[in-house]
Each structure stands twice: as C-alpha cells, then as structure tokens.
Design a protein around this motif. Sequence first.
Motif, PDB file in Angstrom:
ATOM      1  N   THR A  76      -6.384  -7.560 -11.653  1.00 34.60           N
ATOM      2  CA  THR A  76      -5.747  -6.415 -10.761  1.00 34.60           C
ATOM      3  C   THR A  76      -4.270  -6.403 -10.773  1.00 34.60           C
ATOM      4  O   THR A  76      -3.532  -7.351 -10.841  1.00 34.60           O
ATOM      5  CB  THR A  76      -6.321  -6.610  -9.368  1.00 34.60           C
ATOM      6  N   LYS A  78      -1.033  -3.151  -9.122  1.00 29.81           N
ATOM      7  CA  LYS A  78      -1.097  -2.202  -8.409  1.00 29.81           C
ATOM      8  C   LYS A  78       0.222  -1.284  -8.676  1.00 29.81           C
ATOM      9  O   LYS A  78       1.189  -1.970  -9.106  1.00 29.81           O
ATOM     10  CB  LYS A  78      -0.745  -2.858  -6.836  1.00 29.81           C
ATOM     11  N   LEU A 109      -4.690  -0.531  -8.260  1.00 26.93           N
ATOM     12  CA  LEU A 109      -4.676  -0.009  -6.826  1.00 26.93           C
ATOM     13  C   LEU A 109      -3.327   0.866  -6.284  1.00 26.93           C
ATOM     14  O   LEU A 109      -2.332   0.274  -6.814  1.00 26.93           O
ATOM     15  CB  LEU A 109      -4.709  -1.236  -5.782  1.00 26.93           C
ATOM     16  N   TYR A 131      -3.664   9.112  -6.891  1.00 26.71           N
ATOM     17  CA  TYR A 131      -5.219   8.593  -7.045  1.00 26.71           C
ATOM     18  C   TYR A 131      -5.621   9.489  -8.313  1.00 26.71           C
ATOM     19  O   TYR A 131      -6.598   9.240  -8.916  1.00 26.71           O
ATOM     20  CB  TYR A 131      -5.963   8.775  -5.782  1.00 26.71           C
ATOM     21  N   GLY A 147      -8.595   1.589  -6.744  1.00 26.46           N
ATOM     22  CA  GLY A 147      -8.894   1.928  -5.325  1.00 26.46           C
ATOM     23  C   GLY A 147      -7.604   1.957  -4.564  1.00 26.46           C
ATOM     24  O   GLY A 147      -6.481   2.159  -5.184  1.00 26.46           O
ATOM     25  N   SER A 149      -5.063   0.003  -1.369  1.00 23.77           N
ATOM     26  CA  SER A 149      -4.610  -1.408  -0.665  1.00 23.77           C
ATOM     27  C   SER A 149      -3.710  -0.890   0.768  1.00 23.77           C
ATOM     28  O   SER A 149      -2.942   0.136   0.663  1.00 23.77           O
ATOM     29  CB  SER A 149      -3.641  -2.116  -1.581  1.00 23.77           C
ATOM     30  N   PRO A 167     -13.158   5.433  -3.884  1.00 29.08           N
ATOM     31  CA  PRO A 167     -12.394   4.053  -4.093  1.00 29.08           C
ATOM     32  C   PRO A 167     -13.393   2.801  -4.182  1.00 29.08           C
ATOM     33  O   PRO A 167     -14.422   2.801  -3.486  1.00 29.08           O
ATOM     34  CB  PRO A 167     -11.609   3.891  -2.963  1.00 29.08           C
ATOM     35  N   ASN A 170     -10.835  -1.669  -1.470  1.00 28.61           N
ATOM     36  CA  ASN A 170      -9.455  -1.686  -0.446  1.00 28.61           C
ATOM     37  C   ASN A 170      -9.025  -3.120  -0.152  1.00 28.61           C
ATOM     38  O   ASN A 170      -9.920  -3.937   0.302  1.00 28.61           O
ATOM     39  CB  ASN A 170      -9.845  -0.977   0.814  1.00 28.61           C
ATOM     40  N   GLN A 171      -7.745  -3.327  -0.654  1.00 25.17           N
ATOM     41  CA  GLN A 171      -7.390  -4.654  -0.492  1.00 25.17           C
ATOM     42  C   GLN A 171      -6.536  -4.498   0.806  1.00 25.17           C
ATOM     43  O   GLN A 171      -5.467  -3.925   0.924  1.00 25.17           O
ATOM     44  CB  GLN A 171      -6.418  -4.987  -1.479  1.00 25.17           C
TER      45      GLN A 171
END
Length: 272
Positions: A76, A78, A109, A131, A147, A149, A167, A170-171
Amino acid sequence: MKVIDQFFTLNNGVKLPKIGFGTWQIKDGDDAYNSVLTALKNGYRHIDTAASYGNEYSVGRAIKDSKIPREEIFVTTKLQSHIKTYEGALKAFDTSLNALDLDYIDLYLIHAPWPWRDVGNADHEGNVLAYQAMESLYKAGKVRAIGISNFDPKDIDNIIKHCKVVPHVNQIAYYIGLDQKETIDYCNKQNILVEAYSPLGTGRLLDHKDIVKMAKKYEVTPAQLCIRYCLQKNTAPLPKSTHESRIIENKNVDFEISLDDMKLLDQVKPNF
Ligand code: A2P
C-alpha cells in the motif's frame, strides 16, 4: 491457520493480509530497509507506506531484496494529502511507483481529505478529482484496489456520490479507547474495510494499567492484546516496529479475547 497468514476480502474480491506492517515514522535508509526486510523474513506479507513517509525507496529495495515473489506481497502507498488534482494524482502515482521500483501497487489511498497544513478543512472537490485519477489507475490495472485514509462519513459520502468505485479501504487511527464509532459503522454498511493505523496508540497504550492487567490474564503482551482487539473488531491493524523481537511479537496474536473482555476494553480511557 495463523492470523499472519489470513486475509480479509475487499469488496472487489481482492485479498488483503489481515496484519500489515506499518512504516510511518520509520526513517528512510537503513531503518526502513532493515525493518521491512525483517518483517518480510518473519512472515508479514502486507507492507504499508506512503509518499509522505519519505521511505518508499527503502521499502521498495527491501521488497526486492527479500526475493519473495511480488504477487505474494501486498503493498500500500498513499497520495500526499495536498495533491488534489487529477493530473497531480497521476503524476504522484508514477513518482511513488518509481520510488518503490514496482510495476503495480496493491492499494493506493488518498492520504487525507485535507492537506496537513489545513487539517479538518476537507477539499471535497479536490478529493473527487484525485479519486477519479485513482479510478483510472484501477481500470488500467496499475492498482488492485483504491481507497481513502482519515476520511469521515461525510468525506466518504462525497466520494460515493461523485465517483463510480466505492472505496475498498478506509485507513484510520484506531486503537483501544479510540472507537471511531460513526466511521466504523458507516464503513461496515458500505462494505469498506477499515485499516487501523497506530493500533498500539503509537506505543502509548502499552503501559496502561487496564491493558497490562488484561494482557497478563491472557498471558500475552500489551501489544499483542491491542493488535488482537483491532482484529476482533474486523479491522486490519498496521503495527509498526523497528525491533525484530517486537516485529515477531506483534504477529503472534493467535488467541481469542472473550466478548466480556472486549466490552471491558471498549471502556478503557487512554491516558494521553
Ligand atoms: P519501536 O519502533 O522502537 O519498536 P503504533 O504501531 O501504534 O504506531 O506504535 C508504534 C510504537 O510502538 C513505536 O514506538 C514502536 O517502537 C512501539 N512498539 C511496537 N511494537 C511494540 C511492542 N511489541 N512492544 C513495545 N513497543 C512496541
């Protein structure tokens, strides 16, 4: 099967290893390289980084040097939270891919709904543009899941209303005492997996007397209790450590906290 070898299934069918290795606040260079390599050597198959952590280069080298087949590792990263344009997001993705030296990312993310310099002031329009860029990367097969965060329900609503792909993740910050109830309920309803960053409260929960006491009862460490709590709440914890003994400790969470004890833990008030 041990938890470290188990997966959550995202709403698009992609499998995400239940425990991830967090790299926030791990310095680029030897620290990031050695801890990611150590995590991979000890069975972790899910590595969480971000452009803003500044350690993607070292994380990528560790992944390569582990010699583990790429498809067995879930990576992952971001998008930096100040980048809120379509073109900016595409460019930033390429920069991350190059730094990590990978052909694709498992999960990409949006790091936060607002730039860090303006926390709390969500850029709804910019989030949609960023997005939509991620949707195009997803369609092109450059990412397997996308997704957000640090998004709350209204931030996610905005994405769902204006974009096509719900998504996958969601972190958020999540640990004993930080229940995030509204966001968790919302994500469960939308079938968005919640990932828990700072599952140990960035280490500050570990000497909390109620947690120390219950950990003793289960003959586990406070860290193991905290990580197990997140798993039993159906969130994917991302514990971070730079020490091999702790990296090993944090994956050994094959025990069950009783429902009554989960309820007691729900009542714990962090002292920070
Ligand atoms: P270190 O990296 O020196 O091992 P979180 O995952 O909630 O962000 O917490 C990370 C913090 O907790 C780091 O300071 C890390 O220190 C520490 N930590 C991680 N695992 C353990 C553990 N099993 N026991 C004690 N401290 C830990």
